[in-house]
Design a protein around this motif. Structure first.
Motif, PDB file in Angstrom:
ATOM      1  N   VAL A 164       0.845  -1.192   0.000  1.00 15.44           N
ATOM      2  CA  VAL A 164       0.000   0.000   0.000  1.00 15.44           C
ATOM      3  C   VAL A 164       0.883   1.246   0.000  1.00 15.44           C
ATOM      4  CG1 VAL A 164      -1.729   1.311   1.289  1.00 15.44           C
ATOM      5  CG2 VAL A 164      -1.862  -1.184   1.199  1.00 15.44           C
ATOM      6  N   LEU A 165       0.472   2.238  -0.780  1.00 14.37           N
ATOM      7  CA  LEU A 165       1.222   3.498  -0.854  1.00 14.37           C
ATOM      8  C   LEU A 165       1.257   4.169   0.517  1.00 14.37           C
ATOM      9  CD1 LEU A 165       2.626   5.656  -2.619  1.00 14.37           C
ATOM     10  CD2 LEU A 165       0.363   6.652  -3.017  1.00 14.37           C
ATOM     11  N   MET A 166       2.474   4.557   0.945  1.00 18.15           N
ATOM     12  CA  MET A 166       2.650   5.224   2.232  1.00 18.15           C
ATOM     13  C   MET A 166       3.647   6.360   2.036  1.00 18.15           C
ATOM     14  SD  MET A 166       3.247   3.483   5.962  1.00 18.15           S
ATOM     15  CE  MET A 166       1.788   2.491   5.720  1.00 18.15           C
ATOM     16  N   ARG A 167       3.174   7.498   1.556  1.00 12.86           N
ATOM     17  CA  ARG A 167       4.045   8.612   1.202  1.00 12.86           C
ATOM     18  C   ARG A 167       4.666   9.274   2.429  1.00 12.86           C
ATOM     19  NH1 ARG A 167       2.261  11.932  -4.024  1.00 12.86           N
ATOM     20  NH2 ARG A 167       4.486  12.283  -3.865  1.00 12.86           N
ATOM     21  N   THR A 168       4.087   9.037   3.604  1.00 16.37           N
ATOM     22  CA  THR A 168       4.648   9.612   4.824  1.00 16.37           C
ATOM     23  C   THR A 168       5.755   8.754   5.412  1.00 16.37           C
ATOM     24  OG1 THR A 168       2.920   8.548   6.152  1.00 16.37           O
ATOM     25  CG2 THR A 168       2.510  10.803   5.407  1.00 16.37           C
ATOM     26  N   GLY A 169       6.027   7.599   4.794  1.00 18.39           N
ATOM     27  CA  GLY A 169       7.076   6.727   5.286  1.00 18.39           C
ATOM     28  C   GLY A 169       6.625   5.889   6.463  1.00 18.39           C
ATOM     29  N   ASP A 170       7.570   5.108   7.034  1.00 14.76           N
ATOM     30  CA  ASP A 170       7.237   4.215   8.142  1.00 14.76           C
ATOM     31  C   ASP A 170       8.545   3.761   8.787  1.00 14.76           C
ATOM     32  OD1 ASP A 170       5.660   2.771   9.855  1.00 14.76           O
ATOM     33  OD2 ASP A 170       5.384   1.074   8.504  1.00 14.76           O
ATOM     34  N   MET A 171       8.427   3.206   9.973  1.00  9.93           N
ATOM     35  CA  MET A 171       9.564   2.604  10.663  1.00  9.93           C
ATOM     36  C   MET A 171       9.137   1.214  11.129  1.00  9.93           C
ATOM     37  SD  MET A 171      12.764   3.099  11.779  1.00  9.93           S
ATOM     38  CE  MET A 171      13.059   4.851  12.123  1.00  9.93           C
ATOM     39  N   GLN A 172       9.928   0.195  10.810  1.00 10.30           N
ATOM     40  CA  GLN A 172       9.616  -1.161  11.223  1.00 10.30           C
ATOM     41  C   GLN A 172      10.835  -1.770  11.909  1.00 10.30           C
ATOM     42  OE1 GLN A 172       7.902  -3.595   8.148  1.00 10.30           O
ATOM     43  NE2 GLN A 172       6.433  -2.023   7.514  1.00 10.30           N
ATOM     44  N   LEU A 188      14.003   1.942   8.202  1.00 12.53           N
ATOM     45  CA  LEU A 188      13.320   3.168   7.793  1.00 12.53           C
ATOM     46  C   LEU A 188      12.775   3.041   6.382  1.00 12.53           C
ATOM     47  CD1 LEU A 188      12.634   6.211   8.222  1.00 12.53           C
ATOM     48  CD2 LEU A 188      14.864   6.717   7.191  1.00 12.53           C
ATOM     49  N   ILE A 189      11.467   3.229   6.243  1.00 12.94           N
ATOM     50  CA  ILE A 189      10.841   3.362   4.933  1.00 12.94           C
ATOM     51  C   ILE A 189      10.724   4.855   4.670  1.00 12.94           C
ATOM     52  CG2 ILE A 189       8.763   2.951   3.574  1.00 12.94           C
ATOM     53  CD1 ILE A 189       8.352   0.427   5.366  1.00 12.94           C
ATOM     54  N   PRO A 190      11.437   5.390   3.689  1.00 15.95           N
ATOM     55  CA  PRO A 190      11.544   6.841   3.544  1.00 15.95           C
ATOM     56  C   PRO A 190      10.237   7.487   3.092  1.00 15.95           C
ATOM     57  CG  PRO A 190      12.549   5.749   1.675  1.00 15.95           C
ATOM     58  CD  PRO A 190      12.185   4.665   2.653  1.00 15.95           C
ATOM     59  N   CYS A 195      13.214  10.407   0.035  1.00 12.60           N
ATOM     60  CA  CYS A 195      13.553   9.845  -1.280  1.00 12.60           C
ATOM     61  C   CYS A 195      14.345  10.866  -2.087  1.00 12.60           C
ATOM     62  CB  CYS A 195      12.293   9.450  -2.044  1.00 12.60           C
ATOM     63  SG  CYS A 195      11.445   7.997  -1.387  1.00 12.60           S
ATOM     64  N   GLN A 196      13.909  12.120  -2.018  1.00  8.19           N
ATOM     65  CA  GLN A 196      14.596  13.171  -2.755  1.00  8.19           C
ATOM     66  C   GLN A 196      15.997  13.392  -2.209  1.00  8.19           C
ATOM     67  OE1 GLN A 196      12.955  17.181  -2.488  1.00  8.19           O
ATOM     68  NE2 GLN A 196      13.401  17.523  -4.656  1.00  8.19           N
ATOM     69  N   GLY A 197      16.194  13.145  -0.901  1.00  9.30           N
ATOM     70  CA  GLY A 197      17.500  13.347  -0.295  1.00  9.30           C
ATOM     71  C   GLY A 197      18.597  12.537  -0.964  1.00  9.30           C
ATOM     72  N   GLU A 347      23.862   8.905   5.932  1.00 11.45           N
ATOM     73  CA  GLU A 347      22.925   9.370   6.953  1.00 11.45           C
ATOM     74  C   GLU A 347      21.537   8.792   6.805  1.00 11.45           C
ATOM     75  OE1 GLU A 347      22.803  13.567   6.670  1.00 11.45           O
ATOM     76  OE2 GLU A 347      22.320  13.594   4.533  1.00 11.45           O
ATOM     77  N   LEU A 348      21.214   8.203   5.659  1.00  9.95           N
ATOM     78  CA  LEU A 348      19.915   7.574   5.431  1.00  9.95           C
ATOM     79  C   LEU A 348      20.120   6.111   5.041  1.00  9.95           C
ATOM     80  CD1 LEU A 348      17.983  10.282   3.380  1.00  9.95           C
ATOM     81  CD2 LEU A 348      17.617   9.668   5.776  1.00  9.95           C
ATOM     82  N   GLY A 349      19.090   5.287   5.342  1.00  8.31           N
ATOM     83  CA  GLY A 349      19.105   3.918   4.846  1.00  8.31           C
ATOM     84  C   GLY A 349      19.803   2.919   5.739  1.00  8.31           C
ATOM     85  N   ARG A 350      20.244   3.341   6.917  1.00  6.75           N
ATOM     86  CA  ARG A 350      20.855   2.371   7.816  1.00  6.75           C
ATOM     87  C   ARG A 350      20.607   2.745   9.272  1.00  6.75           C
ATOM     88  NH1 ARG A 350      25.846   3.251  10.426  1.00  6.75           N
ATOM     89  NH2 ARG A 350      26.932   5.193   9.895  1.00  6.75           N
ATOM     90  N   SER A 351      20.431   1.711  10.111  1.00  8.24           N
ATOM     91  CA  SER A 351      20.333   1.896  11.553  1.00  8.24           C
ATOM     92  C   SER A 351      21.365   1.043  12.268  1.00  8.24           C
ATOM     93  CB  SER A 351      18.923   1.521  12.046  1.00  8.24           C
ATOM     94  OG  SER A 351      18.655   0.140  11.837  1.00  8.24           O
ATOM     95  N   VAL A 352      22.182   0.323  11.501  1.00 11.82           N
ATOM     96  CA  VAL A 352      23.260  -0.488  12.048  1.00 11.82           C
ATOM     97  C   VAL A 352      24.546  -0.152  11.299  1.00 11.82           C
ATOM     98  CG1 VAL A 352      21.722  -2.368  12.733  1.00 11.82           C
ATOM     99  CG2 VAL A 352      22.790  -2.415  10.464  1.00 11.82           C
TER     100      VAL A 352
END
Length: 373
Positions: A164-172, A188-190, A195-197, A347-352
């Motif tokens: 499902v489209l989630m333009r506000t992003g999400d965290m799982q 992180l789901i951006p 995404c533009q970053g 700075e984006l796309g990783r938490s480890v």
């Protein structure tokens, strides 16, 4: 009566085939469909993730690191449309192009989630994921419209039947098992701005564009349904690419895990795919003076003995981005090993921390000659 029975039977057969077979892709010139399935690029049927008609899967020589997630990539263009080859940059894709990237984690034999950036037997057939072996997280769509590229994140439901489209992003949150050890991931789901970053690789135009589909990253073999083939040659044969040379004459980036390749080439290709979309002379990090793209020669602009312009806490008290022979004094390593949001790089796309790439860059810096005195 017999004619009616035959017609009804044929309609039922066609419906059954449509239900079980590959979906038909659809280009949306302005709408943003609520469900991923409406695009027709991917579809879950029984225990398989299928690609749509004429949707081509592909892979990269060295992929972006994303919290150990695996990635399943596809590309589709409308009938008669094709991209124009570029030797140095991303191909020039026509209006109507739809690129997808599906992020997943493999499911182990005891039901645990595992790292998707390590080899795993998750293919039901070439270019087709076995849904009993993977947990799908999200599918990101890049669609080329008349006004330019648009990025749309779709999050897979708990039933793993659609996204499902989630333009506000999400965290799982996920717990991955890596060689018997648990790795906690805050995935992180951006959102649209994030995404533009990454995908706005030109800081002047701020236009979104793909990052991976460039000759050097695509020039490799892929195991297609009809057998292995070079991806550039396959795209040409499929009518999706024009102006390309023979694959042997096209640039080719190495696989960063291939230890037969010199360590400098492996380090540079990892920095290219993970950092150069920002750190290039025209990118969002253009004012940093640190350029990690393939066209920048080894020297101060590539970080050697370079004093940061405005690193703040990101310097960690160190003086130079890269200190030859001394990774512990190099800001680059300090930021790659950090998990603080105001310090860590990327700075984006990783938490480890990506331990393997840190080890590679440490080895490379340790072997560099010279000093910064």
């Amino acid at each position: 009566m017999l004619r009616t029975v035959i017609v009804v039977s044929l309609l039922l057969l066609a419906s059954c085939q449509s239900e079980q077979g590959a979906p038909t892709p659809q280009f949306y010139a302005s709408e943003n469909p609520h469900s991923l399935s409406e695009w027709g690029m991917l579809r879950v049927t029984r225990e398989t993730l299928l690609t749509g008609f004429d949707v081509e899967p592909y892979d990269l020589n060295t992929p972006l690191f994303s919290d150990h997630a695996g990635k399943f990539r596809t590309i589709w263009m409308p009938e008669g449309a094709s991209a124009r080859y570029s030797e140095d940059g991303v191909f020039d894709f026509p209006v109507g192009t739809v690129i997808t990237k599906t992020f997943y984690y493999p499911i182990g034999e005891h039901g645990q989630l595992e790292r998707g950036d390590l080899p795993a037997d998750i293919w039901a057939a070439p270019g087709t994921l076995d849904m009993t072996r993977v947990h799908l997280v999200e599918t990101r769509i890049l669609v080329r419209r008349e006004t330019g590229w648009v990025a749309l994140p779709y999050v897979w439901n708990d039933e793993q039947t659609d996204a499902v489209l989630m333009r506000t992003g999400d965290m799982q949150h996920f717990t991955l098992i890596d060689d018997g050890h648990a790795v906690e991931v805050n995935y992180l789901i951006p959102n649209a701005n994030q995404c533009q970053g990454c995908h706005a690789t030109n800081n002047t135009t701020r236009e979104i564009q793909p990052i991976g589909p460039a000759a050097r990253h695509l020039n490799r073999d892929f195991d297609y349904a009809d057998g292995p083939a070079n991806q550039i040659e396959h795209l040409v044969a499929a009518g999706y690419l024009t102006g390309a040379p023979a694959s042997g004459d096209a640039p080719r980036a190495p696989d960063w895990t291939d230890t037969s390749v010199p360590v400098e080439a492996r380090a540079r290709v990892w920095l290219d795919i993970n950092c150069a979309h920002c750190h290039n002379p025209a990118g969002p990090a253009d004012t940093s003076g640190l350029y990690l793209d393939p066209g920048t020669p080894m020297g101060p602009n590539f970080g050697l003995c370079k004093v940061p312009i405005a690193a703040g806490p990101g310097s960690g008290g160190h003086r130079f981005d890269i200190v030859p022979g001394n990774p512990d004094e190099s800001i680059l390593i300090f930021r790659m090993e950090s998990l603080r949001p105001d310090i860590m790089m990327p700075e984006l796309g990783r938490s480890v921390v990506h331990d393997e790439s840190v080890a590679l860059l440490r080895e490379w810096i340790s072997g560099l000659e010279g000093d910064c005195s």
